[in-house]
Write an enzyme that holds these catalytic residues in place. Structure first.
Site, PDB file in Angstrom:
ATOM      1  N   HIS A  93       0.864  -1.183   0.000  1.00 30.36           N
ATOM      2  CA  HIS A  93       0.000   0.000   0.000  1.00 30.36           C
ATOM      3  C   HIS A  93       0.896   1.226   0.000  1.00 30.36           C
ATOM      4  O   HIS A  93       2.018   1.189   0.496  1.00 30.36           O
ATOM      5  CB  HIS A  93      -0.864  -0.030   1.265  1.00 30.36           C
ATOM      6  CG  HIS A  93      -1.936   0.998   1.348  1.00 30.36           C
ATOM      7  ND1 HIS A  93      -1.680   2.304   1.690  1.00 30.36           N
ATOM      8  CD2 HIS A  93      -3.276   0.914   1.157  1.00 30.36           C
ATOM      9  CE1 HIS A  93      -2.816   2.976   1.714  1.00 30.36           C
ATOM     10  NE2 HIS A  93      -3.801   2.156   1.386  1.00 30.36           N
ATOM     11  N   ASP A  96       3.102  -4.608   7.842  1.00 26.30           N
ATOM     12  CA  ASP A  96       1.825  -3.909   7.764  1.00 26.30           C
ATOM     13  C   ASP A  96       0.718  -4.953   7.863  1.00 26.30           C
ATOM     14  O   ASP A  96       0.471  -5.704   6.919  1.00 26.30           O
ATOM     15  CB  ASP A  96       1.756  -3.141   6.437  1.00 26.30           C
ATOM     16  CG  ASP A  96       0.396  -2.509   6.175  1.00 26.30           C
ATOM     17  OD1 ASP A  96      -0.522  -2.671   7.008  1.00 26.30           O
ATOM     18  OD2 ASP A  96       0.242  -1.858   5.121  1.00 26.30           O
ATOM     19  N   GLN A  98      -4.446  -5.402   6.608  1.00 23.70           N
ATOM     20  CA  GLN A  98      -5.364  -6.288   5.888  1.00 23.70           C
ATOM     21  C   GLN A  98      -5.426  -7.686   6.489  1.00 23.70           C
ATOM     22  O   GLN A  98      -6.366  -8.438   6.220  1.00 23.70           O
ATOM     23  CB  GLN A  98      -4.955  -6.369   4.419  1.00 23.70           C
ATOM     24  CG  GLN A  98      -5.122  -5.075   3.653  1.00 23.70           C
ATOM     25  CD  GLN A  98      -6.561  -4.606   3.594  1.00 23.70           C
ATOM     26  OE1 GLN A  98      -7.479  -5.404   3.514  1.00 23.70           O
ATOM     27  NE2 GLN A  98      -6.760  -3.304   3.629  1.00 23.70           N
ATOM     28  N   LYS A 109     -10.456  -1.637  10.260  1.00 21.69           N
ATOM     29  CA  LYS A 109     -10.436  -2.814   9.393  1.00 21.69           C
ATOM     30  C   LYS A 109     -11.027  -4.037  10.105  1.00 21.69           C
ATOM     31  O   LYS A 109     -11.325  -5.042   9.463  1.00 21.69           O
ATOM     32  CB  LYS A 109      -9.007  -3.164   8.970  1.00 21.69           C
ATOM     33  CG  LYS A 109      -8.216  -2.045   8.321  1.00 21.69           C
ATOM     34  CD  LYS A 109      -8.654  -1.738   6.918  1.00 21.69           C
ATOM     35  CE  LYS A 109      -7.667  -0.783   6.251  1.00 21.69           C
ATOM     36  NZ  LYS A 109      -8.122  -0.371   4.911  1.00 21.69           N
ATOM     37  N   CYS A 120      -4.683   2.407  -3.715  1.00 21.89           N
ATOM     38  CA  CYS A 120      -3.444   2.894  -3.093  1.00 21.89           C
ATOM     39  C   CYS A 120      -2.319   1.871  -3.247  1.00 21.89           C
ATOM     40  O   CYS A 120      -1.512   1.671  -2.335  1.00 21.89           O
ATOM     41  CB  CYS A 120      -3.655   3.249  -1.619  1.00 21.89           C
ATOM     42  SG  CYS A 120      -4.724   4.669  -1.369  1.00 21.89           S
TER      43      CYS A 120
END
Length: 404
Positions: A121, A198, A201, A224, A362
């Site tokens: 991202h 990260d 997700q 999220k 993104c």
């Protein structure tokens, strides 16, 4: 086995209509929906104990502090962090990444190397580019293949004793690919590099054990995973958090202030300047409790069922191509219709009450790799149904007929 119809009753928004049609919400990778239990936690805070934390001796302040710190403990337990002070509240994943990038400005020198992946991202690309501009470090990139997977042999070749940092997402937001992060972490550690993952997700789909991964930094956002917007978390190993300088100056992050010198507070307060999103932190804890009570094994099993069903049904449409075909992926389907712009398809689907995301998500380097302007992304959560997927398939067929 999940009782999906009962779970759906927890989410007030799922009963609404959009453009006269029942809402089908397939934009979960951007923001998940919020159950009543989390909404109640937000209302409870502002109705009953709204006060600033850590500073007050009065009852409301103490109650708010206790609830906020209990949420930190909930997050610690969920991610299996060794210490509660390794959990730093932030405004979200982007804030968490920038906090670490800013800190490493003091630790990197010209000629050092940092590695990111093509699947990132923008929020896990741009801060590191800025870091390299400030320090003279060199940014290197792990390439991807046509299935949407990282080319691990190229990663091996990029690693050296010059590598200081590796940044990679756990799961691709654009394609749903699940990256081999344990392998990535272990190989980085073999050359003495630190790793930031990260997890924005991944957190809605899997329960991450940061100690088992041996990851140095792990970042996530509440919105999220059924929580509110504007709050997230940075997990960092204690040893690394102590090395990094504070990101912001202000109240709460200090031990003592004089005009000659200021000394900083201990973890986690060193990185939590100012009045935080108190309600958001508390609600984040409530969201994690909600998902943990459902169970991540059950969530993953059901979402994989939705992924398989959706993939099969969509591929029956002539001229439809799916991007991201790794065997290891989560419940995200990125696709296009031949000769039709994704934005146009998304607009027609919205008229039918179906919410999908269109564009580059993104993740422009991924789109550049495939030489496309973007995709239509349908991302499923544990409260979605196969009936909703059927509605999506019919909507895509209608859009194809109208736009061809």
């Amino acid at each position: 086995m999940l009782k999906v119809e009962n779970i759906r009753k927890d989410f007030p928004i799922l009963s609404r209509h959009v453009n006269g049609k029942p809402l089908v919400y397939f934009d979960n990778a951007a923001t998940s929906q919020t159950p009543q239990q989390v909404i109640d936690a937000i209302v409870d805070y502002y109705s009953n104990y709204n006060a600033n934390i850590h500073r007050g001796v009065h009852t409301l302040s103490q109650e708010a502090t206790d609830k906020y710190e209990a949420a930190r403990q909930t997050i610690q337990n969920h991610f299996n962090a060794k210490h509660a002070h390794e959990i730093i509240f932030t405004s979200g994943t982007t804030h968490s990444i920038n906090l670490v990038a800013n800190g490493f400005s003091a630790l990197l020198k010209k000629g050092d190397e940092v590695i990111v992946s093509t699947l990132e991202h923008h929020s896990n690309i741009v801060p590191w580019q800025m870091l390299c501009e400030r320090t003279g470090a060199i940014l290197k990139v792990i390439p991807m293949n046509v299935e949407g997977e990282l080319v691990m042999s190229d990663y091996d070749a990029l690693l050296s004793n010059k590598t200081k940092l590796v940044f990679v997402n756990h799961i691709s937001n654009a394609l749903g690919t699940i990256n081999p992060i344990k392998e990535i972490i272990d190989k980085a550690h073999n050359v003495g590099a630190a790793v930031l993952v990260d997890g924005a997700q991944a957190c809605p789909h899997v329960k991450t054990d940061v100690q088992a991964l041996d990851v140095d930094f792990y970042v996530a956002s509440a919105h999220k995973m059924c929580g509110p917007t504007g709050v997230g978390v940075l997990y960092g190993k204690e040893v690394w958090l102590n090395k990094l300088p504070p990101y912001q100056g202000g109240g709460e992050m200090i031990a003592e202030v004089t005009f000659k010198k200021t000394t900083y507070a201990e973890l986690p307060h060193k990185f939590e300047a100012g009045t935080p999103n108190i309600c958001g932190g508390i609600a984040f804890g409530a969201a994690i409790n909600y998902m943990d009570n459902i169970g991540f094994d059950a969530i993953a099993s059901y979402e994989n069922e939705l992924l398989d069903y959706g993939t099969q049904k969509l591929l029956e449409i002539e001229g439809l191509k799916i991007y991201g075909t790794s065997k290891h992926k989560t419940s995200v389907i990125s696709f296009n219709l031949e000769g039709i712009h994704p934005y146009d398809v998304g607009t027609i689907l919205d008229k039918m009450g179906i919410a999908v995301r269109t564009g580059h998500h993104c993740a422009q380097p991924i789109m550049d790799f495939y030489k496309i302007p973007g995709t239509i992304r349908a991302s499923f959560a544990f409260y979605n149904t196969k009936t909703e997927i059927d509605a999506l398939v019919e909507g895509v067929k209608k859009a194809k007929m109208m736009l061809s």
